[in-house]
Motif scaffolding. Structure first.
Motif, PDB file in Angstrom:
ATOM      1  N   THR A  82      -8.511  -3.654  -1.001  1.00  0.00           N
ATOM      2  CA  THR A  82      -9.917  -3.993  -0.786  1.00  0.00           C
ATOM      3  C   THR A  82     -10.061  -4.957   0.385  1.00  0.00           C
ATOM      4  OG1 THR A  82     -10.174  -3.804  -3.163  1.00  0.00           O
ATOM      5  CG2 THR A  82     -12.027  -4.741  -1.955  1.00  0.00           C
ATOM      6  N   ARG A  83      -9.217  -5.961   0.398  1.00  0.00           N
ATOM      7  CA  ARG A  83      -9.304  -6.929   1.495  1.00  0.00           C
ATOM      8  C   ARG A  83      -8.979  -6.299   2.845  1.00  0.00           C
ATOM      9  NH1 ARG A  83      -9.725 -12.316  -0.041  1.00  0.00           N
ATOM     10  NH2 ARG A  83      -9.564 -12.520  -2.284  1.00  0.00           N
ATOM     11  N   LEU A 138       0.807  -1.221   0.000  1.00  0.00           N
ATOM     12  CA  LEU A 138       0.000   0.000   0.000  1.00  0.00           C
ATOM     13  C   LEU A 138       0.839   1.270   0.000  1.00  0.00           C
ATOM     14  CD1 LEU A 138      -2.755  -0.988   2.592  1.00  0.00           C
ATOM     15  CD2 LEU A 138      -2.788  -1.257   0.111  1.00  0.00           C
ATOM     16  N   GLY A 139       2.044   1.169   0.502  1.00  0.00           N
ATOM     17  CA  GLY A 139       2.872   2.370   0.588  1.00  0.00           C
ATOM     18  C   GLY A 139       3.385   2.748  -0.782  1.00  0.00           C
ATOM     19  N   GLY A 140       3.960   3.942  -0.888  1.00  0.00           N
ATOM     20  CA  GLY A 140       4.588   4.328  -2.143  1.00  0.00           C
ATOM     21  C   GLY A 140       3.602   4.738  -3.203  1.00  0.00           C
ATOM     22  N   GLU A 141       4.094   4.754  -4.426  1.00  0.00           N
ATOM     23  CA  GLU A 141       3.356   5.346  -5.524  1.00  0.00           C
ATOM     24  C   GLU A 141       2.130   4.513  -5.929  1.00  0.00           C
ATOM     25  OE1 GLU A 141       4.583   6.930  -9.956  1.00  0.00           O
ATOM     26  OE2 GLU A 141       6.131   6.287  -8.548  1.00  0.00           O
ATOM     27  N   PHE A 142       2.302   3.193  -5.908  1.00  0.00           N
ATOM     28  CA  PHE A 142       1.210   2.315  -6.336  1.00  0.00           C
ATOM     29  C   PHE A 142       0.706   1.499  -5.155  1.00  0.00           C
ATOM     30  CE2 PHE A 142       4.057   2.863  -9.941  1.00  0.00           C
ATOM     31  CZ  PHE A 142       3.188   3.403 -10.862  1.00  0.00           C
ATOM     32  N   SER A 143      -0.571   1.238  -5.161  1.00  0.00           N
ATOM     33  CA  SER A 143      -1.027   0.312  -4.132  1.00  0.00           C
ATOM     34  C   SER A 143      -1.756  -0.840  -4.818  1.00  0.00           C
ATOM     35  CB  SER A 143      -1.912   1.008  -3.109  1.00  0.00           C
ATOM     36  OG  SER A 143      -3.094   1.422  -3.718  1.00  0.00           O
ATOM     37  N   ASP A 144      -1.718  -1.954  -4.174  1.00  0.00           N
ATOM     38  CA  ASP A 144      -2.307  -3.161  -4.730  1.00  0.00           C
ATOM     39  C   ASP A 144      -3.811  -3.146  -4.458  1.00  0.00           C
ATOM     40  OD1 ASP A 144      -1.341  -6.279  -5.418  1.00  0.00           O
ATOM     41  OD2 ASP A 144      -3.278  -6.089  -4.403  1.00  0.00           O
ATOM     42  N   ALA A 145      -4.590  -3.046  -5.529  1.00  0.00           N
ATOM     43  CA  ALA A 145      -6.031  -2.831  -5.364  1.00  0.00           C
ATOM     44  C   ALA A 145      -6.704  -3.967  -4.592  1.00  0.00           C
ATOM     45  CB  ALA A 145      -6.680  -2.660  -6.731  1.00  0.00           C
TER      46      ALA A 145
END
Ligand code: SF4
Ligand code: SF4
Ligand code: SF4
Ligand code: SF4
Ligand code: FES
Lengths: 344, 323, 165
Positions: A118-119, A107-114
């Motif tokens: 959600t989970r 979740l940190g940084g430029e991109f987060s894992d969708a």
């Protein structure tokens, strides 16, 4: 605010939650206590030191469907969202700490894992402090302790014939005020704080043996050490350590299609597998067990702290200590690197 | 009172030191202390200064022979210590032409049975200081207490029905041979019980087991019969067995793993022992074994032979059920 | 829902007996789907003969032609069940007649063991049929398919090894 809840009320609460969401809890099946979906509180094991598998299974599952596609001439894509609400009960401090470490990566940084996001949003985490740390536990090595609440929404501490409870997040407070209404009672603050303190100071014998202080710096100059060659020989290259670890997060993306229907999913992968780094050309930058074993420990004890500021990618849950079939585990590596011989 | 493994520890170290020093072997595969006194771990030493880390004690169960595959493309010999059952595993690798006999130096360890550490570790005896063989039992003395443990209860199951106490393949032996008798006959009653369940209950049982598997492949990696150059589970294209943990792939994985070693399994029990999720994998191997004994009149399918049970046939004697 | 959760749900998530195998009635209009693996030299010719002789047999079987019964890996059978078969027929030349001399002798050993093993995993034994059917046995092919179809019709859909993408 500190509260208490009686065991029967806790079970009622869990039963109530199981009705409209997936309840995940420690449960014993064929001799193995692990975190698994249960239908009701009756299936929950309350007497366990730690579960064989971790909360990772439910926030970052071993295999996860990401999208469906149809290829009947046209192409249509349908995203699969892990929308189901879940509540995970009985998480130990090491798992609660692991969530914070995983958040930094996913979740940190430029991109987060969708999907992870959600989970995370859909999951309520209920922690349970450790009464009896196992002899493989070493959470204190990293500054955690048997009462550490980490990412918990609600933290519970067994206190005699009842549980001391603390809601730590909005989600947690909603639980106490919503489904938990009338089940919790206010606690004596001072007595409650004393209980928390006792858990925080509980003895973790193995933790005392393993001192991680400064290992990230030592490892800066350790990459080419003969040590990796020596210890890696006994690794059998299974995925046990990485799959039971609450903080390992390597994965593999795959598409599968049949009869015009397709599915994209991801599954865990393991840096300990020989073909993990194998490229399409056949070249493999980590050709032997030495490079693979080194990668696992360098990642946890050097690359991660260097990249994410300080903390190590291990919470001392002791799963790899207990489950590696050849006794090759991180606590031993730490000891070895610091000069206290652990692995032959 | 007979000798226990620990009595041979010093002799083992001496021999390994000598073999390493005189260049007979370039490395030795043995045991060292693991996470506690109940769990000795495999250890591979290449220098004489590492030899004092080697141990031998009555908990040394791990079958080491599969490690030999790591060295088949290198020059020189590896040394290894092998109990009776381990020597069957070694024969498996040799018969399958995966390891050549002249590249292994085997120190044989006659073995009257290994203590099931998982059972003993739960008794609260603490750090084990000493184990004494009392004939029908072992006296285990720990720093928190001692207990005399009946062998029939505390040995590994495979040791109770073992008829291969003395290594069949060895260049030298540690101590005299032990009496080669099974403590009790091979027991398939759990298999029969399973066979007698209605299909729905069988399916429910295996679904529960297979769903728990985390696909770590420890079972495959430790198995001396799982020795293919390239494993079907690792082939990405075509992906014969998917790497998701959905039930169908779990079923396919377990069917394939068990089936691929049908008639070649040496009954070492290592797959089940190393499984972190405690899947009853021997319930699959023993089912196949039991049927092979019955159908093909081969009383010991776990003893490696040049021609495997499923690699041969008898035109007129084999049962005919498909007319 | 992740596949873990699906598996967990399928497994009943509980410690008690799983619900995966609970008998659910066959849906309206359900017809047994049978995969037949037939060796090229005998059974496939036998099936052909049944056709050219106008011997009637149920259309429930889908025949897959293979070189020899020795080619029919039992993993094919498991996969066939997983991908939608309610029953599987494995068929080849009579012992002694295999085009490759011995393929069916190996297949016989293999299937003596595999039928028992697949049954042990919870598939009803009636769903897997192994038969030697020669090129001149068009009637036997038709009878075998008819009997198998009826047995499977009585059992209902095969769900234990079923997968969805
Ligand atoms: S490395 Fe081992 S002890 Fe550390 S978190 Fe992972 S499994 Fe637990
Ligand atoms: S360190 Fe242990 S658990 Fe990890 S891959 Fe190697 S043998 Fe398996
Ligand atoms: S060792 Fe156990 S958990 Fe790992 S793949 Fe084998 S059966 Fe599954
Ligand atoms: S299948 Fe299991 S018991 Fe058989 S040889 Fe392999 S590891 Fe040993
Ligand atoms: S060719 Fe028909 S069974 Fe071999």
């Amino acid at each position: 605010m500190l509260m208490t809840i009686a065991p029967d009320n806790l079970k009622n609460l869990l039963d109530k939650l199981a009705r409209d969401r997936l309840l995940v809890a420690p449960s014993m099946e064929d001799g193995v206590t692990r975190l698994k979906p249960v239908h009701s509180a009756a299936e929950i094991a309350f007497d366990y030191s730690n579960t064989a598998t971790s909360i990772k299974d439910f926030l970052f599952p071993q295999s996860e469907d990401l999208l469906r596609f149809v290829t009947d001439g046209t192409l249509s894509i349908e995203e699969i969202k892990p929308e189901r609400a879940q509540v995970a009960f009985g998480l130990r401090p090491c798992d609660l700490a692991s969530v914070a470490l995983m958040d930094k990566v996913l979740l940190g940084g430029e991109f987060s894992d969708a999907h992870y996001q959600t989970r995370r949003n859909n999951t309520l985490l209920i922690g349970l402090a450790c009464e009896n740390p196992a002899d493989t536990c070493f959470c204190t090595t990293y500054g955690y302790n048997p009462g550490w609440a980490g990412a918990a929404d609600v933290m519970l501490y067994k206190d005699g014939d009842k549980y001391l409870a603390e809601a730590l997040t909005d989600k947690g407070r909603e639980l106490v005020g919503g489904p938990g209404e009338g089940l919790f009672k206010p606690a004596d603050e001072a007595a409650g704080e004393a209980v928390k303190k006792a858990y925080a100071e509980k003895d973790v014998p193995f933790g005392k043996e393993v001192d991680v202080q400064g290992i990230d710096k030592i490892l800066d100059g350790f990459f080419y050490d003969q040590y990796w060659d020596d210890i890696s020989k006994k690794c059998i290259g299974c995925g046990t350590c990485t799959y039971v670890c609450p903080t390992c997060h390597c994965f593999l993306l795959t598409d599968e299609a049949r009869g015009g229907q397709g599915l994209r999913f991801r599954c865990w992968d393991s840096c300990m597998f020989a073909n993990y780094t194998k490229m399409a050309s056949g070249a493999n930058p980590r050709p032997t067990k030495k490079e693979r074993v080194r990668q696992r420990f360098m990642h946890k004890l050097n690359y991660y702290p260097n990249r994410y500021g300080g903390s190590y990618l291990c919470t001392g849950c002791g799963r790899c200590v207990a489950m590696c079939p050849v006794g090759l585990h991180i606590a031993g590596v730490i000891k070895d690197v610091k000069g206290v011989k652990a692995h032959a | 009172m007979s000798a226990i493994f620990t009595d041979h520890q010093a002799a083992l170290r001496d021999e390994v030191r000598k073999l390493l020093t005189d260049g007979t072997i370039k490395g030795f595969i043995g045991y060292a202390r693991g996470r506690d006194s109940y769990h000795p771990a495999p250890a591979i030493v290449t220098r004489p200064d590492q030899v004092d880390g080697l141990i031998l004690d009555q908990f040394c169960i791990f079958g080491l022979t599969k490690y030999l595959l790591d060295y088949i493309f290198e020059d020189g010999k590896m040394g290894i210590v092998a109990k009776g059952c381990d020597s069957l595993a070694l024969q498996r690798l040799i018969t399958d032409h995966r390891v050549s006999r002249d590249k292994v130096h085997v120190i044989g360890l006659p073995c009257a049975g290994v203590i099931n550490a998982e059972k003993v570790a739960q008794l609260g005896l603490g750090n084990v200081q000493k184990v004494t063989d009392k004939g029908a039992s072992f006296l285990v003395e720990g720093d928190k207490g001692s207990r005399e443990l009946a062998k029939t209860e505390y040995l590994w199951d495979k040791c109770l029905w073992c008829e291969h106490h003395n290594p069949a393949v060895a260049d030298s032996k540690l101590g005299p041979e032990v009496e080669n008798v099974a403590m009790k006959p091979r027991d398939y009653s759990d298999i029969e019980a399973m066979e007698n369940l209605p299909p729905a209950e069988k399916a429910a049982y295996w679904t529960r087991q297979f769903s728990r598997c985390i696909r770590c492949y420890a079972c495959r990696n430790v198995c001396p019969a799982c020795n293919c150059r390239e494993c079907v589970f690792d082939i990405a294209d075509p992906r014969w067995v998917g790497n998701t943990v959905k039930l169908s792939e779990q079923q396919m994985f377990h069917f394939t793993r068990a089936w691929h070693v049908a008639g070649r399994c040496v009954d070492c029990g290592e797959c089940e022992r190393v499984c972190p999720m405690e899947l009853p994998l021997m319930k699959l191997q023993h089912k196949l074994q039991k049927d092979i004994v019955k159908l093909f009149g081969n009383p010991k399918p776990f003893e490696p032979s040049e021609v495997e049970v499923l690699g041969q046939f008898r035109a007129t004697e084999d049962p005919e059920e498909f007319m | 829902m992740s596949v873990n959760e699906k598996a967990a749900q399928a497994a009943g998530a509980a410690t008690g007996p799983s619900t995966v195998a609970a008998a659910t009635p066959a849906p309206e209009g359900w017809e047994p789907k049978i995969i037949g693996f037939a060796c090229n030299w005998c059974t496939y010719a036998g099936a052909d003969l049944a056709g050219t002789s106008r011997i009637q047999y149920p259309p429930n079987i889908r025949v897959i032609r293979v070189p020899c019964s020795g080619r029919i890996n039992p993993q094919f059978v498991v996969r066939a069940f997983q991908r939608g078969a309610d029953g599987v027929l494995v068929a080849g030349c009579h012992p002694g007649d295999c085009h490759y001399s011995t393929g069916n002798y190996f297949a016989r050993r293999r299937y003596l063991l595999a039928t028992r093993f697949i049954e042990y995993l919870g598939v009803e034994p009636e769903r897997l049929e192994v038969r030697w059917i020669s090129g001149s046995e068009g009637q036997k092919f038709a009878d075998t398919v008819r009997e198998l179809t009826e047995k499977i019709r009585a059992l209902g859909p095969q769900r234990r090894l079923r997968e969805t993408l």
